[in-house]
Motif scaffolding. Structure first.
Motif, PDB file in Angstrom:
ATOM      1  N   THR A  22      -6.243  -2.040   0.673  1.00 56.52           N
ATOM      2  CA  THR A  22      -6.573  -0.922   1.539  1.00 56.52           C
ATOM      3  C   THR A  22      -5.263  -0.426   2.123  1.00 56.52           C
ATOM      4  O   THR A  22      -4.537  -1.178   2.770  1.00 56.52           O
ATOM      5  CB  THR A  22      -7.546  -1.347   2.651  1.00 56.52           C
ATOM      6  OG1 THR A  22      -8.741  -1.852   2.043  1.00 56.52           O
ATOM      7  CG2 THR A  22      -7.898  -0.175   3.544  1.00 56.52           C
ATOM      8  N   ARG A  33      -6.023   6.788   8.378  1.00 55.35           N
ATOM      9  CA  ARG A  33      -6.655   7.168   7.110  1.00 55.35           C
ATOM     10  C   ARG A  33      -6.598   5.939   6.227  1.00 55.35           C
ATOM     11  O   ARG A  33      -5.518   5.424   5.943  1.00 55.35           O
ATOM     12  CB  ARG A  33      -5.891   8.328   6.479  1.00 55.35           C
ATOM     13  CG  ARG A  33      -6.371   8.735   5.115  1.00 55.35           C
ATOM     14  CD  ARG A  33      -7.600   9.550   5.245  1.00 55.35           C
ATOM     15  NE  ARG A  33      -8.046  10.026   3.939  1.00 55.35           N
ATOM     16  CZ  ARG A  33      -9.102  10.764   3.795  1.00 55.35           C
ATOM     17  NH1 ARG A  33      -9.799  11.132   4.831  1.00 55.35           N
ATOM     18  NH2 ARG A  33      -9.481  11.139   2.602  1.00 55.35           N
ATOM     19  N   SER A  35      -7.500   4.064   2.573  1.00 55.78           N
ATOM     20  CA  SER A  35      -7.769   4.385   1.179  1.00 55.78           C
ATOM     21  C   SER A  35      -7.677   3.134   0.325  1.00 55.78           C
ATOM     22  O   SER A  35      -6.638   2.475   0.318  1.00 55.78           O
ATOM     23  CB  SER A  35      -6.742   5.403   0.667  1.00 55.78           C
ATOM     24  OG  SER A  35      -6.712   6.543   1.483  1.00 55.78           O
ATOM     25  N   SER A  51      -1.445   7.743  -7.550  1.00 60.80           N
ATOM     26  CA  SER A  51      -2.347   8.657  -6.837  1.00 60.80           C
ATOM     27  C   SER A  51      -1.939  10.093  -7.104  1.00 60.80           C
ATOM     28  O   SER A  51      -0.805  10.361  -7.516  1.00 60.80           O
ATOM     29  CB  SER A  51      -2.280   8.417  -5.316  1.00 60.80           C
ATOM     30  OG  SER A  51      -2.942   7.246  -4.941  1.00 60.80           O
ATOM     31  N   HIS A  57      -3.909  10.743   1.639  1.00 58.57           N
ATOM     32  CA  HIS A  57      -3.009   9.625   1.948  1.00 58.57           C
ATOM     33  C   HIS A  57      -1.610   9.885   1.401  1.00 58.57           C
ATOM     34  O   HIS A  57      -0.623   9.481   1.999  1.00 58.57           O
ATOM     35  CB  HIS A  57      -3.579   8.281   1.479  1.00 58.57           C
ATOM     36  CG  HIS A  57      -3.807   8.156   0.020  1.00 58.57           C
ATOM     37  ND1 HIS A  57      -5.017   8.422  -0.571  1.00 58.57           N
ATOM     38  CD2 HIS A  57      -2.978   7.780  -0.992  1.00 58.57           C
ATOM     39  CE1 HIS A  57      -4.937   8.220  -1.871  1.00 58.57           C
ATOM     40  NE2 HIS A  57      -3.698   7.840  -2.161  1.00 58.57           N
TER      41      HIS A  57
END
Length: 164
Positions: A22, A33, A35, A51, A57
Motif C-alpha cells: 500500500t 491517498r 494505493s 503506474s 498517486h
C-alpha cells in the motif's frame, strides 16, 4: 507464513512473501491517498512499481515525493499480523535510467506479472516505472508476541538490509 525471531529477518520475510504494497501519498490539501500496487524490490532498499503518470498517486509523487509504504499479510489470523512500514522518497524513473532500472526491477517476476522492457515504459507508452528509496523501516509487533512486554500492538525500528 512462519515468522522468524529476528525482527530484521521478519521484515525481509514480509517483504519477500508478499506481492502488493500500500503506497501512501499526500494530496495537495494534505489528505492521504492510499494505493495498492504490485511491487518488486532490489536489496530491500529500492521498491519498484509501474503506474500511469496520470494516476493521482503519480501526480502526488511528482509534487510531494515523500511517501509511506506498508506491506502486510492480510491472510494472517487476528492478533498474528505482521507488517513492514517503510518511509521513502519516491520518483519517476527517468528514461535514461530505464535500462539499468528495468534490469534491477524485473530480473524475475511472479506468474501473471510483466517483466517490462525500457521501450514499454517510455515515449508514448501509457505506463512508467516508479521507485521508492527507503529511508526508514519499522515492523508491526503484535501485543501477543512474547518480545512485546507491553501486550499492546506496537512498531519497532528495524534494518532489513543485509550487511554487504
Amino acid at each position: 507464513m512462519s515468522l522468524p525471531e529476528d525482527l530484521d529477518a521478519l521484515a525481509r520475510t514480509v517483504i519477500d512473501e508478499n506481492r502488493y504494497m500500500t503506497l501512501g501519498t499526500s494530496e495537495a490539501d494534505h489528505r492521504p491517498r492510499l494505493s495498492p500496487v504490485y511491487f518488486t524490490h532490489a536489496g530491500y532498499r529500492t521498491f519498484y512499481w509501474v503506474s500511469s503518470p496520470e494516476a493521482r498517486h503519480s501526480a502526488n509523487i511528482a509534487a510531494r515525493p515523500e511517501v509511506a509504504i506498508v506491506i502486510y499479510d492480510s491472510s494472517m489470523e487476528i492478533g498474528q499480523g505482521s507488517a513492514v512500514y517503510i518511509d521513502a522518497a519516491a520518483s519517476l524513473v527517468p528514461d535514461e535510467e530505464l535500462p539499468e532500472r528495468c534490469a534491477e526491477a524485473f530480473p524475475r517476476v511472479d506468474p501473471g506479472a510483466v517483466a517490462f522492457r525500457p521501450d514499454e515504459l517510455s515515449g508514448d507508452a501509457p505506463l512508467r516505472l516508479y521507485r521508492a528509496d527507503a529511508t526508514g523501516y519499522e515492523v508491526h509487533l503484535p501485543g501477543r508476541d512474547p518480545r512485546n512486554a507491553s501486550g499492546i500492538d506496537t512498531r519497532r525500528r528495524v534494518d532489513p538490509v543485509p550487511p554487504a
